[in-house]
Write an enzyme that holds these catalytic residues in place. Structure first.
Site, short mmCIF file in Angstrom:
data_model
loop_
_atom_site.label_atom_id
_atom_site.label_comp_id
_atom_site.label_asym_id
_atom_site.label_seq_id
_atom_site.Cartn_x
_atom_site.Cartn_y
_atom_site.Cartn_z
N GLU A 6 -4.15 3.72 12.32
CA GLU A 6 -3.50 2.52 12.88
C GLU A 6 -2.01 2.78 13.09
OE1 GLU A 6 -4.53 -0.33 9.87
OE2 GLU A 6 -6.66 0.01 10.20
N GLU A 21 -10.69 -0.27 9.01
CA GLU A 21 -10.66 0.89 8.13
C GLU A 21 -12.05 1.49 7.92
OE1 GLU A 21 -9.10 -1.98 7.54
OE2 GLU A 21 -7.01 -1.37 7.81
N GLN A 54 -3.28 2.97 6.55
CA GLN A 54 -1.87 2.57 6.51
C GLN A 54 -1.33 2.32 5.10
OE1 GLN A 54 -0.49 -0.96 8.96
NE2 GLN A 54 -0.18 0.79 10.31
N PHE A 55 -2.14 1.70 4.26
CA PHE A 55 -1.80 1.54 2.84
C PHE A 55 -3.08 1.73 2.05
CE2 PHE A 55 1.75 -0.56 4.83
CZ PHE A 55 2.82 -0.20 4.03
N HIS A 94 0.15 -3.62 -1.40
CA HIS A 94 0.71 -2.44 -0.74
C HIS A 94 1.20 -1.43 -1.78
CE1 HIS A 94 0.59 -4.99 2.76
NE2 HIS A 94 1.14 -4.09 3.53
#
Lengths: 357, 325
Positions: free
Chosen positions: B30, B60, B82-83, B129
């Site tokens: 992403e 995901e 991304q995280f 996060h």
């Protein structure tokens, strides 16, 4: 114009052989008599394997088994449309398709005997092993279809899943990824009306499953999944589009005539009359009537095919049993990593030690 | 020519070199293309390799799942999540397919995929996060779990991860992305499955990884100054399969050990490491092995983050406890 129509869609449905086995000449695919007999044999082989497997399971010789009885046209017709280097990405009820693609009945039985041997993919075969988690494998087929396209190869990936799987988020993600990446992928959803016991109307409010393609921006079409010629035709067209980077969702309308797996009893959740009704619409019977009417199949050929299939499956059962007898549980440590890590080596040694007492 | 790079730059340069070196490497995730990644870890890669670098839809499970297919066709997918918390949306694909493809097909289908993901706290990020789920990934047979602790380590381990025949979850400590520069040798490659002895010592062993290594080294400095003890510091680098031998050898020598991680205490990697010490070095121990870890609470929002994360003070106290007993 505060309100206007910005999108509309239509879903087509295709049938080539009607329920009496009469062909629509205009829609008929161009297949030779040999091709037709090969399709017929493949359907009979799959059916007979299911029948034998169910009785082996009842005798305690197989584990849980998911028969595909009633779905042979949907699978054989679609698998038959693939070229040699195309891919099949199956779920757990796809042995009719896998047998067409060269998987041996022996492998199907080995898998049902609880042996990883049955999920081995020969080096020259483009296929992935059966996926057990419902709806998880269409993403793999998108990866394959996209990967082939990245590498400039024409090969297409065809994946199978059922009506229940369309409720899984992964299936929607797969359709969406396929649209974004122009994946060389064909999705064949066998709508067999039941996800174990859950009826289609309890699964989705959508009128068709083919229309699930619309939200992902790819083509969707419905086909009579008990009509092997219609399936062949529709999937052939979808495959050719997929080679150009246009994925399609094909909804093959069929019926699971048998149990979900040998672990359940369909009489608990469905009316026996319904099953009788679908027995009359059996895909093998319909195709057989057509072949007989066309003079392609006579009593002798039919008997020959039955005999050949019977012998093949008997041999497969023997071979699978033999491989089970040779099974060494110690090799369960061997394939976890390319190289066995030290901790696994220790565990393997401990296993051997315990085994030797 | 060796360059002085930050962790995030080490990621980027390694990806750039691997894309150039091997046509089968495909990078996707992403916002990794046009935007160059939310941490800029993939900046410039799309321009350099438009045919093998792709922005992915926000999905995901999809990102992990398509990797299975890409790998089956002979590619080496390198995906970014991304995280790390969002890898939970792809966890089922990871466990059900990526990790077990080799064993369930007896080696006839493999999944040489790398999943890079920033992990851990300390950057005052949004909720979910800052997680550190390495023990969860390590619990999955077939996966390799790697956590680098410096720019050079990042380059060397990431290169090996991409080249590995097995699937690798590569967890990048977000907190270290821009914190330090270090010389990174060209074509640096560090074998997976081998721990690093960061500092040698005689009196106690401290085991730490990722961003906890820096906190640990600060704590060790203070303890050594204050007490004159000499402390051995080990970074396992590959969390799974774990290099037990290096750890056990060190503990046999020092007789004392502290394990540090920012993940919650219960069922964290420290428990596993201590179990292995018990199996192989129990009779060498002079003191019970200490754990300095996150607490068994969901990682809090950032106003309470400092209270959650182990820091040099807590680690120092842990080392002192093992030295004193």
């Amino acid at each position: 114009m505060p309100r206007e129509t910005v999108a509309e869609f239509t879903i087509h449905s295709v049938q080539v052989l009607d329920e009496d086995g009469t062909i629509d000449a205009e829609l008929a695919p161009s297949l030779t008599d040999d091709d037709l007999l090969e399709c017929y044999t493949a359907m009979k082989r799959a059916r007979r394997l299911d029948e034998r497997a169910i009785s082996l399971q009842r005798r305690g010789e197989l584990g849980t088994y998911a028969p595909a009885i009633g779905q042979e046209a949907a699978q054989v017709g679609s698998a038959f449309a693939l070229a040699a280097d195309d891919w099949v990405v199956p779920s757990f009820r796809e042995h009719p398709a896998l047998l067409v693609r060269g998987t041996s009945p022996q492998s199907v039985l080995e898998y049902a005997m609880g042996m990883e041997e049955g999920a081995e993919i020969p080096a020259d075969a483009n296929a992935l092993p059966p996926a057990i988690p419902v709806g998880s494998q269409p993403l793999h087929a998108v990866g394959v279809g996209w990967g082939e396209s990245i590498q400039g190869r024409p090969n297409v990936a065809l994946t199978y899943f059922g009506d229940g799987a369309t409720s899984e988020g992964d299936v929607y993600e797969a359709l969406n990824f396929a649209g974004v990446y122009d994946a060389q992928t064909v999705f064949v959803c066998q709508n067999n009306r039941y996800a174990i016991s859950t009826r289609l109307e309890d699964q989705t409010a959508a009128e068709t499953l083919a229309q699930k393609a619309v939200a992902a921006g790819i083509d969707g079409i419905r086909v009579d999944g008990n009509d092997v010629l219609a399936v062949y035709r529709v999937v052939s067209e979808a495959i050719e589009r997929a080679r150009q980077g246009e994925p399609t969702l094909v909804e093959a309308l069929t019926y699971r005539r048998s149990m979900h797996t040998t672990s359940d009893d369909p009489s608990v959740y469905r009316d026996p009359e319904e099953a009788d009704e679908w027995e009359a619409r059996d895909p093998i019977v319909r195709f057989q009537v057509f072949l007989e009417n066309q003079g392609i199949l006579d009593a002798d050929t039919k008997a020959q095919i039955d005999e050949q299939v019977e012998a093949e499956i008997a041999e497969a059962i023997d071979q699978a049993n033999e491989r089970r007898e040779r099974l060494d549980p110690a090799d369960l440590f061997e394939y976890v990593y390319a190289e066995q890590p030290p901790e696994l080596e220790r565990q393997a040694a401990a296993f051997e030690g315990d085994r030797d007492g | 020519m060796a360059e002085r790079l930050r962790v995030v730059e080490a990621v980027r340069e390694t990806l750039r070199e691997e894309l150039a070196a091997d046509d089968s490497v495909v990078v996707y995730g992403e916002d990794i293309g046009r935007a160059g990644g939310v941490f800029r870890a993939t900046e410039g890669l799309l321009e350099a390799h438009p045919d093998r670098v792709f922005d992915a839809p926000v999905a995901e499970a999809g990102i992990v799942g398509v990797g299975v297919g890409l790998a089956a066709t002979g590619l080496r997918p390198v995906a970014e999540i991304q995280f790390q918390s969002f890898l939970y949306q792809g966890f089922h694909q990871l466990v059900q397919h990526v990790a077990r493809m080799r064993s369930r097909t007896r080696g006839t289908v493999t999944c040489p995929m790398t999943i890079r993901t920033p992990y851990g706290g300390g950057i005052h990020a949004l909720e979910l996060h800052s997680e550190s789920f390495e023990a969860g990934f390590a619990h999955v047979p077939g996966l390799t779990v790697v956590i680098p602790a410096s720019p050079a380590e990042t380059a060397g381990l990431l290169r090996s991860a991409i080249r590995s025949p097995d699937p690798v979850v590569f967890m990048e400590p977000t907190r270290l992305y821009r914190s330090v520069r270090e010389e990174v040798p060209d074509e640096h490659e560090i074998p997976l499955g081998e721990a690093r002895i960061v500092d040698t010592g005689e009196d106690a062993t401290v085991i730490a990884w990722g961003s906890m290594l820096r906190e640990t080294l600060d704590a060790v400095d203070s303890v050594e100054t204050e007490t004159g003890a000499s402390i051995e510091v080990i970074d396992p680098r590959t969390i799974s399969p774990l290099d037990t031998e290096t750890i056990v050898e060190s503990v046999r020598k020092t007789g004392r050990c502290v394990v540090v991680h920012e993940a919650p205490k219960t069922s964290g990697m420290a428990g596993e490491i201590i179990a292995r010490i018990n199996e192989e070095a129990f009779f060498y121990l002079e003191a019970p092995v200490e754990r300095v870890t996150g607490y068994d609470v969901p990682v809090p929002l950032f106003a309470r983050e400092d209270a959650y994360l182990p820091d040099a003070t807590r680690i120092e106290a842990g080392i002192e406890r093992v030295l004193e007993s």
